[in-house]
Design an enzyme around this catalytic site. Sequence first.
Site, PDB file in Angstrom:
ATOM      1  NE  ARG A  42      -1.510  -1.352   3.700  1.00  0.00           N
ATOM      2  CZ  ARG A  42      -1.622  -0.939   4.965  1.00  0.00           C
ATOM      3  NH1 ARG A  42      -2.698  -0.321   5.372  1.00  0.00           N
ATOM      4  NH2 ARG A  42      -0.644  -1.171   5.826  1.00  0.00           N
ATOM      5  CD  GLU A 102       8.463   9.287  15.358  1.00  0.00           C
ATOM      6  OE1 GLU A 102       7.404   9.135  16.007  1.00  0.00           O
ATOM      7  OE2 GLU A 102       9.591   8.973  15.795  1.00  0.00           O
ATOM      8  CD  GLN A 162      12.870  30.052   8.430  1.00  0.00           C
ATOM      9  OE1 GLN A 162      13.075  30.967   9.212  1.00  0.00           O
ATOM     10  NE2 GLN A 162      13.372  30.026   7.222  1.00  0.00           N
ATOM     11  CG  ASN A 214      13.259  27.129   5.085  1.00  0.00           C
ATOM     12  OD1 ASN A 214      12.361  27.890   5.402  1.00  0.00           O
ATOM     13  ND2 ASN A 214      14.488  27.272   5.535  1.00  0.00           N
ATOM     14  NE  ARG A 242      17.528  25.538  -5.159  1.00  0.00           N
ATOM     15  CZ  ARG A 242      16.919  26.628  -5.663  1.00  0.00           C
ATOM     16  NH1 ARG A 242      17.298  27.825  -5.270  1.00  0.00           N
ATOM     17  NH2 ARG A 242      15.962  26.503  -6.548  1.00  0.00           N
ATOM     18  CG  HIS A 280      23.403  29.316   0.592  1.00  0.00           C
ATOM     19  ND1 HIS A 280      22.220  28.852   0.078  1.00  0.00           N
ATOM     20  CD2 HIS A 280      24.050  29.892  -0.453  1.00  0.00           C
ATOM     21  CE1 HIS A 280      22.144  29.140  -1.210  1.00  0.00           C
ATOM     22  NE2 HIS A 280      23.243  29.760  -1.550  1.00  0.00           N
ATOM     23  CE  LYS A 325      20.493  26.181   6.481  1.00  0.00           C
ATOM     24  NZ  LYS A 325      21.024  26.572   5.173  1.00  0.00           N
ATOM     25  CG  HIS A 343      23.365  22.867   3.735  1.00  0.00           C
ATOM     26  ND1 HIS A 343      22.213  23.210   3.076  1.00  0.00           N
ATOM     27  CD2 HIS A 343      23.413  21.517   3.756  1.00  0.00           C
ATOM     28  CE1 HIS A 343      21.576  22.107   2.729  1.00  0.00           C
ATOM     29  NE2 HIS A 343      22.289  21.070   3.125  1.00  0.00           N
ATOM     30  CE1 TYR A 387      16.674  25.294   4.545  1.00  0.00           C
ATOM     31  CE2 TYR A 387      15.880  24.081   2.637  1.00  0.00           C
ATOM     32  CZ  TYR A 387      16.333  25.256   3.207  1.00  0.00           C
ATOM     33  OH  TYR A 387      16.442  26.387   2.440  1.00  0.00           O
ATOM     34  CD  GLU A 396      21.517  33.312   2.180  1.00  0.00           C
ATOM     35  OE1 GLU A 396      21.281  32.105   2.078  1.00  0.00           O
ATOM     36  OE2 GLU A 396      20.846  34.188   1.614  1.00  0.00           O
ATOM     37  CE  LYS A 425      21.789  33.152  -2.091  1.00  0.00           C
ATOM     38  NZ  LYS A 425      20.777  32.906  -1.062  1.00  0.00           N
ATOM     39  CG  ASP A 426      24.354  29.964  -4.772  1.00  0.00           C
ATOM     40  OD1 ASP A 426      24.525  30.534  -3.676  1.00  0.00           O
ATOM     41  OD2 ASP A 426      23.458  29.135  -4.964  1.00  0.00           O
TER      42      ASP A 426
END
Length: 179
Positions: free
Chosen positions: A23, A28, A46, A48, A58, A61, A70, A117, A130, A141, A166-167
């Site tokens: 199924r 968890e 938070q 994301n 990405r 950062h 994270k 990261h 995350y 940042e 940015k990267d």
Amino acid sequence: MKVIETEIPDVKIIEPAVFGDERGFFMETWQQKKFEELVAKRTFVQDNHSKSKQGILRGLHFQTENTQGKLVRVVSGEVYDVAVDIREGSSTFGQWVGVYLSAENKRQLWVPEGFAHGFYVISEEAEFVYKCTDYYNSNAEHAIIWNDTTLNINWPLIDKPLLSDKDLSGKSFKQSVYL
């Protein structure tokens, strides 16, 4: 929940217990008490969720204020996820850990505060979720360039990665850690 050590002791791979049959499955993905017992005492503030196409990279950062731990995982597709220790004075300063995270392997990676990261999307697309221990602060940042020669990260590139502005303007590791 099974916790797997990495080359950097504070970075952990977490394999949740998965119960499945014809199924589907149940797992968890988060429990405060187990996380505190097996990984670290943290409060998450938070969550994301991002979606990226194949070839997107990405990161790397980090924030100099409101540093974020994270807990990351992939709910669709596959990424190569990287954590770089930028904690001055740490015995693993400048070292990195890379782990494949996918919807199939259901692994999570704990990236503590004090790490840069980033991730590279291997599948056609990937959805990445995350939990963060502090709030996002755009004013604090920063980005380390993904191909920094000091770090020498062995990204499993399929092609030249696609980067945000940015990267693309990320600084070298040496410039970044001595802000």
